[in-house]
Design an enzyme around this catalytic site. Structure first.
Site, PDB file in Angstrom:
ATOM      1  N   GLU A   1      -4.882  -7.221  -3.022  1.00 57.08           N
ATOM      2  CA  GLU A   1      -5.906  -6.488  -2.281  1.00 57.08           C
ATOM      3  C   GLU A   1      -7.257  -6.423  -2.983  1.00 57.08           C
ATOM      4  OE1 GLU A   1      -4.406  -2.659  -1.134  1.00 57.08           O
ATOM      5  OE2 GLU A   1      -2.848  -3.542   0.123  1.00 57.08           O
TER       6      GLU A   1
ATOM      7  N   ASP B   1       8.579   3.562  13.997  1.00 59.61           N
ATOM      8  CA  ASP B   1       8.302   4.435  12.861  1.00 59.61           C
ATOM      9  C   ASP B   1       9.169   3.994  11.695  1.00 59.61           C
ATOM     10  OD1 ASP B   1       6.456   5.935  14.246  1.00 59.61           O
ATOM     11  OD2 ASP B   1       7.885   7.496  14.808  1.00 59.61           O
TER      12      ASP B   1
ATOM     13  N   GLU C   1     -12.443  -3.931   2.555  1.00 60.14           N
ATOM     14  CA  GLU C   1     -13.503  -3.614   1.599  1.00 60.14           C
ATOM     15  C   GLU C   1     -12.874  -2.836   0.458  1.00 60.14           C
ATOM     16  OE1 GLU C   1     -17.650  -0.957   1.737  1.00 60.14           O
ATOM     17  OE2 GLU C   1     -16.526  -1.316   3.582  1.00 60.14           O
TER      18      GLU C   1
END
Length: 175
Positions: A92, A116, A142
């Site tokens: 990430e 879920d 971002e």
């Protein structure tokens, strides 16, 4: 809806007689197989620098697309939580972890593809090389350093992350 209600057939024999056994399992009346719905392992990282800033990411995908998050994600099979945390940070942000310390865990429900998913989110305090430049990739749209005094838990889209921000003693002591 109970998460097990989405599964209508026994994964062992294919029988449609796959019924709720108790609050956390289903049992096949045909072959006797019992399936337990245990939580999936997930991680999230508190990465702080010497300027009292926290590395945060903006979610690039649902759930909670566009909201703030901590770097992290699901632990893969045959990975330790620490290995999964290290991999997710690299995927990430492009950063390599040099130190990782377990803090605490929070149960969570992660809505994915209409189901879920019950998770156990494990939170870590992580250190990276000094003055790192994080580059968003994978499912992070971002990433940036957020000063501790500008952290507002309500801006984070996932319940367990908001709870962890309230729970993190080291953030409380430095604001």
């Amino acid at each position: 809806m109970h998460p097990l209600e989405k599964f209508g057939f026994c994964p062992m024999c294919g029988s449609k007689h796959f019924d709720i056994n108790n609050e956390k399992s289903k049992r096949c009346d045909n072959c006797g197989f019992v399936f337990y719905a245990n939580p999936s392992s997930a991680t999230a990282a508190f990465i702080v620098n010497d300027k009292n800033e926290l590395l945060v990411v903006k979610r690039g995908k649902e759930p909670a697309k566009g909201t703030l998050d901590l770097p992290g994600g699901f632990v893969d099979m045959d990975e330790t939580a620490e290995e999964g945390m290290t991999r997710e940070i690299r995927e990430e942000t492009g950063l390599d972890v040099r130190d990782i310390k377990y803090l605490f865990s929070v149960p969570n429900i992660y809505r994915y593809s209409g189901i879920d998913i019950h998770t156990l989110d494990m939170f870590f305090l992580c250190k990276v090389d000094s003055s790192p430049t994080a580059i968003a990739s994978d499912d992070a749209a971002e990433c940036f350093w957020l000063p501790f005094d500008e952290i507002h838990p309500e801006q984070f889209g996932l319940r367990s992350i908001r709870q962890a921000l309230h729970q993190a003693d080291f953030l409380k002591n430095q604001k």
